[in-house]
Structures are given as C-alpha cells and as structure tokens.
Scaffold this active site. Structure first.
Site, short mmCIF file in Angstrom:
data_model
loop_
_atom_site.label_atom_id
_atom_site.label_comp_id
_atom_site.label_asym_id
_atom_site.label_seq_id
_atom_site.Cartn_x
_atom_site.Cartn_y
_atom_site.Cartn_z
N CYS A 78 8.19 80.67 -51.44
CA CYS A 78 9.07 81.58 -50.73
C CYS A 78 9.53 80.95 -49.40
CB CYS A 78 8.39 82.93 -50.55
SG CYS A 78 9.57 84.27 -50.40
N GLU A 94 1.73 83.25 -57.14
CA GLU A 94 0.31 83.60 -56.95
C GLU A 94 0.01 85.03 -57.39
OE1 GLU A 94 2.54 83.25 -54.57
OE2 GLU A 94 2.15 84.50 -52.83
N HIS A 101 6.89 84.50 -55.78
CA HIS A 101 5.45 84.41 -55.47
C HIS A 101 4.63 84.27 -56.76
CE1 HIS A 101 5.58 85.25 -51.16
NE2 HIS A 101 6.63 85.98 -51.45
#
Ligand code: GLN
Length: 542
Positions: A380, A516, A514
């Site tokens: 990001c 993650e 994102h």
C-alpha cells in the site's frame, strides 16, 4: 440449531479474549461444527476506521469493505471463515441505528431507552446475517467487565441467555490469576471479584478461562470453582504458550472444548487437531532463520501491524524458517548515513501508512533495497513510496511525490479525482464524512502474463483487500515503464495500478492492496511465501 457462546473478560484488559474466542472457534470447527465469530465493541466510534493506530492497533478490513477490529483478523486466521461487516459492531453503530429509527418515527411515539431499545438492537445484531446453518456463533464482548461502556452489551447477552435458554447459550469468562512473588502464590481473588461483578449484572459464567503464567495448582482451581459457583472441570487454566498457534491444542488439553460440548449435551468425536500440531511443529523446529526489516511509523505499537506480523510468520511456516522482525522507525533514515541499519537484513518491507511524517525515510529504504538488490516488499503506502523512488531516481522526475503530502511537481501518487471524474470507483466511495471515504474491501486485479506476480499467484486474476485513498497516477505509467518499472497488476478497467515490480532485481514488488489480511497459517499468502523464500536466498548470499 444455532447456539450462542459469549466471551467476556475480567480483571484487566489485554488478556487475549480475541485469541481465546478464535481458538475456541477453531476447536469447535475441528470437531466438525460450522462456526461464526463476532466482536461487540463498547466504544462510541461507529467503526475503528477513524481511530489512530496508536489508539486501536490495526484496522482489519473485510472483503465487503468494513473497517473492523483486529480481533476479526484472529478469527479469520484461526477458522478460515471470511469475516463480514455484520461480524463487527460498536456502541456507536448501535446508537446510530437506534437514533436513525427514532428519527424515522419507527418507535411509534415510545420513549427510547437503553433497555429495551438499545439492548434489542444489540440482540438483533448478534443474531443477524447468519447463514442459518451455523452450529455456533461466538460473540466476544470488548472491554473489561465493570466498564460503564459495556453495560448495555452485558445486559443484552443476559437477556438472550434467558430467552434462548441454557441449552442454546453459554457464558465464558476470561480472567487473570496472577502470581504474587512476595506471597509465592497464584492469587484467585481478582477472579472472584470479576465473577461477582458479572453476577451482579445477572450473568453466571459457565466456564472460566484463567490466564496464568504458570500451572494453577489443584487447590487454587478448587477455590475458584467454589467461590465462583463453577464446576471444577470448568475452571480451565489458560497458560502462556510460545506461539499463538498452540492455543487451540493447549485449550483442548485442558478440556475447554469438551466442557463446551458437555454444557450443550453434545457428544461428538474428538477434534482433528493434527494440522495444528503440524503448524506448531514447523514453528518450533525451523531449519534456518532470516531477518526482515519492517520500516514503518507505528513501530512502537506492534498491534498496528498485527496481520502483517502474522503473515510474515506464515511465510516462515511455508519455508520452515524462523522470521526475525527488525521493526525500524522510518524517520531514522531521514538523517545521513543511517541506511547501514539495513545492511544486515535479508529483506525490507515497507507496510501501509498514512501521512508525510517518515515518508522520506521509507523512500530511502526502497532506494537502498533497489540499489543493493535486497528483496523489497512494499504494501500500500510501501508501494506508493517505491513508485516515488523509481520516479525520482530511475525516471529522472526529481519533483515526484504524493499529493497526500501537498501539491508537488510530479504527482505520481494522488487522488483519482485529481485526474478522473465520476467513474464507478468514485461512486463506490461514500462521501460526506471521514468514515468509509477510502477504497475499501475486495477488488479484482488482472495480472500481466509472464510477470513475477503472475508466477507467484499462479493465476491471471486475483481479488485482494484495499484500504487507501491515494492511487498510483496512471498518467505516469509510460514514463515509469520506460525507466524499467513493470505494472504487473492492474484494475480490470486498466485505470488503477495495483502491482508494480522490477525485473532484474532479486525480488522487488509493490502492491496497492493488503495481502497480509488474507494470509492464514494453513494457507500462507503466496506473496509472503515468495518474499520469505527470496529473503532466504538472500541470506545464503551474505
Ligand atoms: N496513505 C495512503 C493512502 O491513503 C496509503 C494507505 C495505506 O497504506 N493503507 O492511499
């Protein structure tokens, strides 16, 4: 029949209620049940989207674009069940619903009160938007019993307990049993007081989960059982463990899931926990070790990077290596000769972030990684900073920057409204207030054939979660490509750069989303697996 389990916490905060709920969810799932996990937060913010990471830790984003509590990340990682907007509610949201109804005259002239109107709205939420075939819905109540804010939630679950009956509800209370060195003993009094507080609100806990840093002796367990009116087998020690992924196993050994099933009169085969043991084994017996520098801004509150740290651990599990994280405040790189902090690391990750402070340091870190051939993963903001670095130092655009920091000569990162109008994305972004003004939730990206990301994902199209206002400016694509940056992932309409990579570099990838948030211990995200693998290769070089 859907059963409802409520998890409250007492004595102190930060005992790990979220993890306990997630682990119980995983255990019930391992027994073959369908579970859903929910979080009820007592604060007045409508969602954590507007809260500082220092206040609240990470904002976890769901596929359907909700900004939620980081505990939803634990739920999703432990159960694999994708969280939804309806799995997270706050006092702020409950009140705005109730006040909205009142303004529309839906209460037909009644005096609107906490009981029954607010508590009704809470009960509705707990039971709303279910698929209907869930065996268990676990609702975690944020905060600590005794807080003023959580009273309506506790009252609502008390009422539900009454309405649905004991055969469909269960109350779990997580407490602390501290060791007092001067007495040389574990103390049960805080637990007794906390249960007394709950009883005063009309809730008798069925199971006590007792956090402790050492085994709780038989005598102390008996005492807790006696004073708290809970069966001894239902006083479950929750001892510290070396990895959070051992919590399901540890709880199972203490009989937690067995007691939950007993309460509901369910006889069910033992849970299948082999995969949990396998994960824990891989974590405990790594075949190597690497160090990743995470260059961010909120590095002294690691809760701000919860999912990120977990995803890196998952990448380690996939490669069976221990991943050491070196959390570095990017501001240090803004002084001369500080990049040497990065000399010994095997990979550099610049995570998401907001605002100008520390941005130049992140750009320095990206430059170091690019020039020294160190694996770089920009997420990001970390992608945006890598693009600015490439613009300045590869494409010769000295005045390149992001309009997030104010006007600049070459806005290689900016707001879409600065260069387009009225497209579908802009319509999707809600206007008016600060909440929900970002690009939020799942979006599709198309991957370029022959790109490194195409190979890593093994797919031509992906869906990932976003949370940002700014975008890489499509008008600079040509100039950046000429300078060597590859735009290997784009939005389906070709308007929004989603991924950039540098061919010829050992591993240099920036993503606008994102990844993650979707990584799980049993399903490590491919980008994290590949990044850790690249870092491992790097460690063999240096
Ligand atoms: N501040 C940047 C933006 O709003 C990046 C956000 C992020 O990293 N999550 O676009």
């Amino acid at each position: 029949m859907t059963r409802f389990i409520f998890i409250t916490g007492g004595v102190v905060s930060s005992l790990g209620k979220g993890l306990s709920a997630a682990a119980l969810g995983a255990l019930l799932q391992a027994r073959g049940f369908k579970v859903r996990l929910r979080k009820l937060d007592p604060y007045l913010n409508v969602d954590p989207g507007t809260m500082s990471p220092y206040q609240h830790g990470e904002v976890y984003v769901t596929d359907d674009g909700a900004e939620t509590d980081l505990d939803l990340g634990h739920y999703e990682r432990f159960t694999g069940v994708a969280a939804r907007r309806s799995d997270s509610v706050t006092t702020g949201r409950i009140y705005s619903t109730v006040i909205g109804r009142e303004r529309r005259g839906e209460y037909l002239g009644a005096t609107v009160q906490v009981i029954p109107h607010v508590t009704d709205a809470i009960k509705e939420f707990i039971q709303a938007d279910l698929d209907g075939d869930e065996d268990f819905v676990l609702s975690e109540i944020g905060g600590t019993v005794g807080d003023i804010e959580s009273l309506p939630f506790l009252e609502a679950i008390r009422q539900l307990g009454n309405e649905l009956g004991r055969e469909r509800t269960l109350f779990v209370h997580l407490t602390l049993v501290p060791y007092i060195p001067s007495a040389g003993e574990l103390k049960t009094k805080p637990t007794q007081h906390s249960v007394k507080e709950l009883l005063g609100l009309g809730i008798q806990p069925d199971i006590l989960l007792c956090r402790s840093d050492r085994p709780i002796p038989e005598g102390q367990r008996k005492k807790i059982a006696l004073f708290c009116n809970v069966r001894e087998s239902r006083v479950i020690p929750a001892l510290d463990v070396d990895t959070i992924y051992d919590v399901p196993n540890a709880y199972h050994l203490q009989g937690f899931d067995r007691e939950v099933c007993n309460h509901f009169g369910i006889t069910q085969a033992e849970p299948q926990l082999a995969r949990w043991s396998e994960i824990v084994g891989r974590i405990r017996r790594p075949e190597g070790e690497i160090t990743i520098a995470v260059v961010g801004k909120y590095t002294h509150l690691l809760d701000s990077y919860k999912s990120l740290a977990e995803a890196l651990t998952h990448g380690g599990i996939a490669n069976q290596v221990k991943v050491n994280l070196d959390w570095l405040d990017s501001e240090i790189f803004e002084q001369d000769d500080t990049v040497h902090h990065l000399e010994a690391v095997h990979g550099i990750l610049v995570p998401g972030g907001f605002g100008e402070r520390g941005a130049e340091g992140k750009i320095q870190a990206a430059r170091f990684a690019r020039e020294r051939g160190v694996p770089y993963f920009g997420i990001c903001f970390g992608m945006q900073m890598a693009v600015i670095e490439a613009a300045r130092n590869l494409a010769g655009l000295g005045g390149a920057g992001s309009t997030e920091f104010g006007p600049c000569e070459h806005p290689v990162v900016g707001l879409m409204t600065e260069w387009t109008r009225g497209n579908t994305l802009e319509k999707r972004r809600a206007g008016g207030d600060l909440g929900g003004t970002m690009r939020l939730g799942a979006y599709t990206a198309v991957l370029a054939a022959g790109s490194r990301v195409g190979e890593i994902y093994g797919a031509a199209e992906i869906s990932e979660r976003h949370r940002h206002r700014y975008e890489v400016n499509i008008h600079y694509k040509g100039r950046l490509e000429d300078a060597g940056l590859v735009f290997s992932g784009m939005s389906p309409d070709g308007e929004l750069p989603e991924i950039v990579e540098l061919p010829g570099h050992p591993w240099f990838i920036g993503v606008q989303y994102h990844p993650e948030l979707k990584s799980k211990p049993f399903e490590p995200h491919p980008l994290f697996t590949a990044f850790i693998k690249a870092a491992l290769d790097q460690s063999r070089l240096v």
